[in-house]
Design an enzyme around this catalytic site. Structure first.
Site, PDB file in Angstrom:
ATOM      1  N   ASP A   1      -3.882  12.160   2.786  1.00  0.00           N
ATOM      2  CA  ASP A   1      -2.944  13.183   2.312  1.00  0.00           C
ATOM      3  C   ASP A   1      -3.276  14.579   2.829  1.00  0.00           C
ATOM      4  O   ASP A   1      -3.010  15.590   2.160  1.00  0.00           O
ATOM      5  CB  ASP A   1      -2.888  13.203   0.773  1.00  0.00           C
ATOM      6  CG  ASP A   1      -2.469  11.863   0.202  1.00  0.00           C
ATOM      7  OD1 ASP A   1      -1.692  11.161   0.889  1.00  0.00           O
ATOM      8  OD2 ASP A   1      -2.916  11.522  -0.903  1.00  0.00           O
TER       9      ASP A   1
ATOM     10  N   HIS B   1       3.660   9.704   4.119  1.00  0.00           N
ATOM     11  CA  HIS B   1       3.593  10.862   5.008  1.00  0.00           C
ATOM     12  C   HIS B   1       4.852  11.709   4.827  1.00  0.00           C
ATOM     13  O   HIS B   1       5.958  11.254   5.107  1.00  0.00           O
ATOM     14  CB  HIS B   1       3.450  10.400   6.467  1.00  0.00           C
ATOM     15  CG  HIS B   1       2.164   9.663   6.717  1.00  0.00           C
ATOM     16  ND1 HIS B   1       1.845   9.089   7.905  1.00  0.00           N
ATOM     17  CD2 HIS B   1       1.099   9.432   5.900  1.00  0.00           C
ATOM     18  CE1 HIS B   1       0.643   8.521   7.820  1.00  0.00           C
ATOM     19  NE2 HIS B   1       0.179   8.717   6.613  1.00  0.00           N
TER      20      HIS B   1
ATOM     21  N   GLN C   1      -4.085   7.126   5.910  1.00  0.00           N
ATOM     22  CA  GLN C   1      -5.294   7.291   5.087  1.00  0.00           C
ATOM     23  C   GLN C   1      -6.206   8.366   5.727  1.00  0.00           C
ATOM     24  O   GLN C   1      -5.715   9.267   6.375  1.00  0.00           O
ATOM     25  CB  GLN C   1      -6.037   5.965   4.905  1.00  0.00           C
ATOM     26  CG  GLN C   1      -5.320   4.953   4.022  1.00  0.00           C
ATOM     27  CD  GLN C   1      -4.158   4.248   4.688  1.00  0.00           C
ATOM     28  OE1 GLN C   1      -4.320   3.630   5.713  1.00  0.00           O
ATOM     29  NE2 GLN C   1      -2.983   4.321   4.119  1.00  0.00           N
TER      30      GLN C   1
END
Ligand code: GDP
Ligand code: IMO
Ligand code: MG
Length: 425
Positions: free
Chosen positions: A13, A41, A222
């Protein structure tokens, strides 16, 4: 020719979607190499928010093709719905999404196993329950279903029936879940024909594009600290989201990577369980979460927040060999008079500078901070972000010295235009 990789440097993130979107304007292919629908995303264009889970973020540029690489685990139902969502936004996807023949497939059985094992264990990982771990488990134990299996529906059904019987026999799923799994399988089979049309030899295609000297972006999902080998095991995902994963997840040798960009938030967040040395439990943590709108893009869970962890970030740079960093969400720090950065840990009276030394006992370390003075102007209004006469510039400079990697891009807001390129000689 330029092949650029964009990799999360922290626990995910970091803003990868935004940076991929910006850099993919004149790019021929954006390819994902690992993970699946656990990713979320976000791209925001003139206030319009799009969250992509499996389709690479290059889809927002009409000339760009998107590859879902062999190292991913792809959920056909999620992909079908995501394509519809993107089309509803007026984006043409025909002939633009290519699924590798050898990508592994997530079925409703994997999702049910993911949920069952999370519910049953005392050591919860806080997975996204998207079936990621169980699908990779089947891959590694050589009983996975791959994208080419979608091309033969009767045989696919037989394989799945067999896997479901095995899951019931081994108590991987509870008997009470079977009706739901069968209902989900019905929907799964309905999506298969449309997804089967996307399947092709992406390996050959990607290499032919590279051979022609065209531009390619490789989009990580990730982050490095969630890596199955180099992350905070067992609180990790089940793939290799670092640059090393590109070689296996797409079949592209490391030597082809020209530009390796690590994405880091100007502070740190983590969603799910696991150690997090700089996590804040005070007003500053709440403030980061509130101002940064720190809620998971996939699960909606609140993200845990803390200061920038220079020990972890330096390690991440070593794992990936980043040639540069894109620093995101600097604008969130506009609102702090004092900003802290973790420069080392302390454990049993010893100063620790190497993350790898304590990676298995991170919950025991105490972060050592250096304090920096905040800035009073919103970073967005700064003319030259690399000007060391302003405090935001000093903060950036401090971080790049700490991790020994130049910060060449600085993001000052979620929109496309909110980006600075730093001139570094
Ligand atoms: P990803 O998984 O790495 O693509 O990141 P996410 O999309 O899960 O989370 C990043 C969030 O931060 C998204 O909501 C983005 O719109 C937002 N974002 C990205 N860059 C910036 C930035 O520089 N400033 C602010 N305020 N938000 C940003
Ligand atoms: P993006 O690409 C943040 C976390 C989960 C959990 C652990 C394992 O948006 O940065 P999994 O479902 O993968 O088995 O869950 O990993 N996780 C992420 N955290 N961003 C992500 O993706 C994540 N994908 C998985 O919260 O702790
Ligand atoms: Mg995300």
């Amino acid at each position: 020719m330029a092949i650029t990789s964009i990799i999360g440097g922290q626990w995910g993130d970091e803003g990868k979607g935004k940076i991929v979107d910006i850099l993919s304007e004149n790019v021929d292919i954006v390819a994902r190499f690992q993970g699946g629908a656990n990713a979320g995303h976000t791209v925001i264009i003139e206030g319009n928010k799009i969250v992509l889970h499996q389709i690479p973020s290059g889809i927002l540029h009409p000339e760009c093709k998107c590859i879902l690489g062999n190292g991913m685990v792809v959920d056909p139902v999620g992909l079908f719905e995501e394509i519809r969502m993107v089309e509803d936004q007026g984006i043409e996807t025909a002939n633009r999404i290519l699924l590798s023949l050898t990508t592994h497939i997530v079925t409703p059985i994997h999702k049910a196993i993911d949920k069952t094992s999370e519910d049953a264990t005392n050591q919860k990982i806080g997975t996204t329950c998207k079936g990621i771990g169980p699908a990779y488990m089947d891959k590694i134990t050589r009983k996975g279903i791959r994208a080419h299996d979608l091309l033969d529906l009767p045989s696919l059904k037989q394989t799945i029936d067999h896997r479901l019987s095995e899951a019931i026999k081994n108590n991987e799923v509870s008997k009470s879940a079977v009706n739901q799994i069968n209902a989900d399988l019905k929907q799964f089979y309905e999506c298969v024909p449309a997804i089967a049309e996307l399947v092709s030899d992406t390996f050959q295609y990607l290499h032919s594009i590279i051979h022609q000297g065209k531009n390619v972006i490789i989009e990580g999902a990730q982050g490095t600290l969630l890596d199955i080998d180099h992350g905070t095991y067992p609180f990790v995902t089940s793939s290799s989201p670092n640059n090393g994963g590109i070689t296996t997840g797409l079949g592209i040798p490391q030597s082809h990577l020209d530009r390796k960009i690590g994405i880091f938030k100007a502070y740190t967040t983590r969603v799910g369980k696991g150690p997090f040395p700089t996590e804040l439990f005070d007003g500053d943590g709440d403030k980061l979460g509130k101002l940064g709108h720190e809620f998971g893009a996939t699960t909606g869970r609140p993200r845990r927040c803390g200061w920038f962890d220079g020990v972890a970030a330096r390690y991440s740079c070593l794992v990936n060999g980043f040639t540069e960093i894109a620093l995101t969400k600097l604008d969130i720090l506009d609102n702090f008079d004092e900003i802290k950065v973790c420069t080392a840990y302390e454990l049993d009276g010893k100063l620790i500078k190497n993350f790898s030394e304590v990676i298995y006992k991170l919950d025991q370390v105490t972060p050592i901070y250096e304090s920096l003075t905040g800035w009073s102007n919103p970073v967005e209004n700064i003319d030259h972000i690399d000007n060391l006469s302003n405090r935001a510039g000093q903060y950036i400079h401090f971080l790049e010295e700490l991790v020994d990697t130049p910060i060449k891009l600085v993001s000052s807001g979620p929109e496309r235009h909110q980006i600075f390129t730093r001139e570094i000689s």
